[in-house]
Design an enzyme around this catalytic site. Sequence first.
Site, short mmCIF file in Angstrom:
data_model
loop_
_atom_site.label_atom_id
_atom_site.label_comp_id
_atom_site.label_asym_id
_atom_site.label_seq_id
_atom_site.Cartn_x
_atom_site.Cartn_y
_atom_site.Cartn_z
N GLY A 185 0.81 -1.21 0.00
CA GLY A 185 0.00 0.00 0.00
C GLY A 185 0.84 1.26 0.00
N GLY A 186 0.32 2.29 0.65
CA GLY A 186 1.00 3.58 0.68
C GLY A 186 2.37 3.52 1.32
N GLY A 420 21.66 11.68 -31.65
CA GLY A 420 21.22 12.34 -30.42
C GLY A 420 21.76 11.67 -29.17
N ALA A 421 21.98 10.35 -29.24
CA ALA A 421 22.50 9.64 -28.07
C ALA A 421 23.89 10.14 -27.70
CB ALA A 421 22.53 8.14 -28.34
#
Length: 530
Positions: A185-186, A420-421
Site C-alpha cells: 500500500g502507501g 542524439g545519443a
Amino acid sequence: MTTTQETAAAYGGTTTVIGKVAELHAVRAQAVSGPGARATEAQHAKGKLTARERIELLLDAGSFREVEQLRRHRATGFGLEAKRPHTDGVITGWGTVEGRTVFVYAHDFRIFGGALGEAHATKIHKIMDMAIAAGAPLVSLNDGAGARIQEGVSALAGYGGIFQRNTKASGVIPQISVMLGPCAGGAAYSPALTDFVFMVRETSQMFITGPDVVKAVTGEEITQNGLGGADVHAETSGVAHFAYDDEETCIAEVRYLLSMLPSNNRETPPVVESDDPVDRPGDTLLSLVPADGNRPYDMAKVIEELVDDGDFLEVHERWARNIICALGRLDGQVVGIVANQPQTLAGVLDIEASEKAARFVQMCDAFNIPIVTLLDVPGFLPGVDQEHGGIIRHGAKLLYAYCNATVPRISLILRKAYGGAYIVMDSQSIGADLTYAWPTNEIAVMGAEGAANVIFRRQIADAEDPEAMRARMVKEYKAELMHPYYAAERGLVDDVIDPSETRSVLIASLAMLRSKHADLPHRKHGNPPQ
C-alpha cells in the site's frame, strides 16, 4: 494503581536510588527483549532476523544509541489499551558505520507485525528530523505490515509525515531503504522516495495492491513474490537497486554503499588510501575492446581495468542492462560511472536506460560525486513501443540530468557515438568539462552505412553495380567525416588518448577538476521532463 505504580510494585516498590536504577534496568531489559522468545523464534523461522539483530549487523559494534526506547502508544479500542509494549514496534536511534554517524529506524515485526501507529510514526518522524539536522545518512530497515488498522486515520497521517520528511531530506542526506519483509500500500512510497532500495529474496515484497486485490479486480492469480518480490523489482520494475539472497549479505552491502557516500550534500565522499598505482598501464584494454564497432564486449571489464583494484559497486545491475551505473574509486576518490553496455542491445539508449542513468546522474550531482561517462552508443532504440512509450520525454530526463549537473564531468568515447545519443551522453556541447576519445572512436550523426544510403541514394540507384557503389560511398563517408580525429580537429574532443593511459588521464583530470565551482541560475527549482 497507575501503570507507573504497577511497575514500581513489580520491582519491590522501593524508593531508594539503587532501587530506582534497578527498576530502570529491568524495564530496559524488558523493552530490549520485546515480546518474548516465542515471537523471536517465529521471526527466525521465516528466515528473518529481529530488528535489533539487524541493527547490530548494520552499525559498528557497541555504537548504537537508542531513542525513545520506552515509548508506548496511547490508543484505545479494539483491545489496544491492553497491549502497550515498549518501543511500539519500531526501534530508532543512531550509531556509526566505519566511524561515521548514521541514523536508523527498524520495524520490529514481532510487535503489531511492525504496523505503523501514531506513536510509532512519531518516533520515525523524530529520528528523520534528527538525521536531517545532524547532516547524516538515514537507513530504514523495513519489515512492517502497513498502517495499524485499529488506529485508523491517525496511522495514515503518520505516513504522510514520513513522506514529507523523505522529500525534505532528498539531495541533503543519503537515504537508504532496506526491505526485509512485506511493504504494501502507501507504505511503499517511502522507499520509492529514497536514494537506494535494497531487497532480500523470498522474504521481502513491495506492492501497492496485494495478490488478493489483483485477483478480485483483474482475475489474475499471482504470488506475493511474483507480484512484488526482490527479483521482480530488481529486473523488471526497477524499484529495487540491489537484491540479495540473505539479510547478512544485504546489510553488509549497505555498509559498503555508505562507505562510498558523503554524510550530506555539503561534504565530499570519504577518500581512502589506494595501493593501486595511478600510472598502472591498461594494456589489457587494447585487446578487450574490438576495433570493429559491430562486435560486442563487456563494458564492465573496461570499468574493472580502470578503477582502483578493479572494485566497483554497480547500481541497478539487473535492470536496463544496456547501460551501467556504478560507484568506484580512482586514486582513492569516489566517482560515478555511466557507461553503455555493448553486450546488451548493442548499448543503445531506450526508455529504461535513460531513466536509470538520469536518476544516477542526479544522485551523483546531489552528493558531490564526479561523473565519468564511457560512450559506445549507436543511438536511441527505434520502434513503435519506444516512441509510444515516450522515449522523447524519457531520453530528455537524462539530457536534463547531465545539463543540470555541476560536479566534475568527464566523457570518454571508446567507439561509436552516433546521433542524439552522443549529445545526450554528456557530450562537450552540453557541458562536459573534458572530453576524451580513443583512436577507435566514430562520432557521427549516424553510422556510415545509413548515412551513405541517404546522401548517395541517387548515385547508388543509378550505378551499374549498386552494391559496389554503396561500399565505395561508405568508405568515402568514413574517410571524410568519421575518422578518429575529425571531432578533435574541430575542438569537440579535447584529446585522443592511448587506451592504455586512460586510468592515469582520468585521475589527473579529476584532480584538476576537484576545485570546480559552478553556479546554477537562481530559481526555486527546475521543471524536469517527466
